[in-house]
Scaffold this motif. Sequence first.
Motif, mmCIF file in Angstrom:
data_model
loop_
_atom_site.group_PDB
_atom_site.id
_atom_site.type_symbol
_atom_site.label_atom_id
_atom_site.label_comp_id
_atom_site.label_asym_id
_atom_site.label_seq_id
_atom_site.Cartn_x
_atom_site.Cartn_y
_atom_site.Cartn_z
ATOM 1 N N LYS A 88 1.463 3.947 -3.441
ATOM 2 C CA LYS A 88 1.537 5.420 -3.025
ATOM 3 C C LYS A 88 2.718 6.319 -3.311
ATOM 4 O O LYS A 88 2.375 7.299 -3.784
ATOM 5 N N ASN A 106 0.782 -1.248 -0.037
ATOM 6 C CA ASN A 106 0.132 -0.099 0.005
ATOM 7 C C ASN A 106 0.998 1.223 -0.027
ATOM 8 O O ASN A 106 0.608 2.159 -0.710
ATOM 9 N N TRP A 165 -0.791 0.565 -9.763
ATOM 10 C CA TRP A 165 -1.149 -0.429 -8.945
ATOM 11 C C TRP A 165 -0.540 -1.716 -8.670
ATOM 12 O O TRP A 165 0.394 -1.879 -9.322
ATOM 13 N N LYS A 199 -6.250 8.438 -4.844
ATOM 14 C CA LYS A 199 -6.294 6.971 -4.539
ATOM 15 C C LYS A 199 -7.420 6.387 -5.522
ATOM 16 O O LYS A 199 -8.637 6.979 -5.399
ATOM 17 N N VAL A 233 -4.363 -2.333 -4.607
ATOM 18 C CA VAL A 233 -4.320 -0.839 -4.168
ATOM 19 C C VAL A 233 -3.781 -0.080 -5.466
ATOM 20 O O VAL A 233 -3.161 -0.523 -6.233
ATOM 21 N N LYS A 252 -5.701 -8.432 -2.650
ATOM 22 C CA LYS A 252 -6.342 -7.238 -2.511
ATOM 23 C C LYS A 252 -5.323 -6.264 -3.401
ATOM 24 O O LYS A 252 -4.234 -6.407 -3.684
#
Length: 327
Positions: free
Chosen positions: A245, A241, A301, A326, A311, A309
Motif C-alpha cells: 500500500k 500488506n 502487488w 485496492k 495483496v 496470500k
Amino acid sequence: MSVLTRPTALLAGLSVAVTLVAAPGAAHAADATTTLTAAQMTAAMSTVQAATTAASAAGWKSTSDYHGAISGGASIAVDPVDRRLAFHVDTDLVMFDTVFAQGSGFYQRTDDSDVSAALKMIGKPATTYVFTADRRSTLQQVAADYSMNPSTMTVEYAKLAATKTAHDDGSADYRVTDPDGVQITLAVTTENRLSGMSAAMSGMSVSYLFGYGRQELTVPSAAQTVSAAAIGTATTYLAMNATVKQVATDGATATRNAAKGGTVAVARLRELVRQEAAAENRASGVTMIRVKNVTGGAKVWATNPWTKKTVAYTVKASGRKVTVKKA
C-alpha cells in the motif's frame, strides 16, 4: 573510561546505559589494610594480570549482576580449545543468548516478538536460534568486544593509587576510586588471579565473579536454527500488506508531483511506480514488491511465499488525477 561507562557489545546494542561489582571479600580476622602508590599498584596489577592470563588459557567464565538503571545479570563463557563463546543476558528489559563459533558464525536466541511471528509464519515455531554466518571474526576479537575478559580488567586501574586489604588466607582486595569517582574493588586469590570485581557510584552498581578452566560449549543443532537471511525475508513479508500500500501511495504522490497540476502521463506514472517499488526492494534486501502494467496505469502487488496470500493495489491516471485502489 570507567568500568561504569564502558559498554559491552551486547549492552551497547540494546542502547542501554548499564553500570558496571565482585562483592568485596568477606572480613577475615587478620585483615590488614595498606596504602599503595600508583607505582606499587601498577606492579601489583602486573602480577595479577600475568597470573589471570595464564589461568585463562584453558578457558574462563564470568557472571555479573546489574543494579541501578536496569536490574538483572549476564554471563559469558569462553572456550579457546574449540574456539567458542557463549553469552547470556537476562534483565528486566531483555533476555537473549548468543553462541559464537569461530569459522562458523553467531547463533542468537531472542525474545523479539517479530522474530517469533516470523518463525511461526514460516512453519518453524519451535526454532530457537537465528544463525548469522561469519567466517572472519576470531574468538579473540569477539571476546574482546564483550569487555568482560578478566585478563584485561586490571589494566585501567594499574596506574591509580589504591588500598590493599590482605586476608589471612592469602587473598586480597584492592580498592581504587577512578577519575570519575567510581569506587572499584578488585578481588584477588592466593594465586594472584582476579576472582571478582565490583564498581559502584550514585546508587548504580554491577558485580563480576570469574572462574577459570575448560568451558565445554554446545553449538545449536540445525534443527534448532534458522538463518538470519530467512528471518530477514520473513519479517519483510510480515509487513507485506502495509508495504505494498505504501509503495502504491508513494508512487501516486511522485506522479502527481511530476505532473505539476497538468494531465498525468500514464507512461510516467508507470515509470515512477516502478522506481518506488525498486527502491523498497533494495532497502529491504528482498524482491517482494512487483509491478505490472494495467489499463490506465500500474498494478503493485506481492505474494507471501509461505501463506500464499496476495495483496495488490492499482495506481491509475485519470486526467489530472491519480487514484490508488485496492485490487
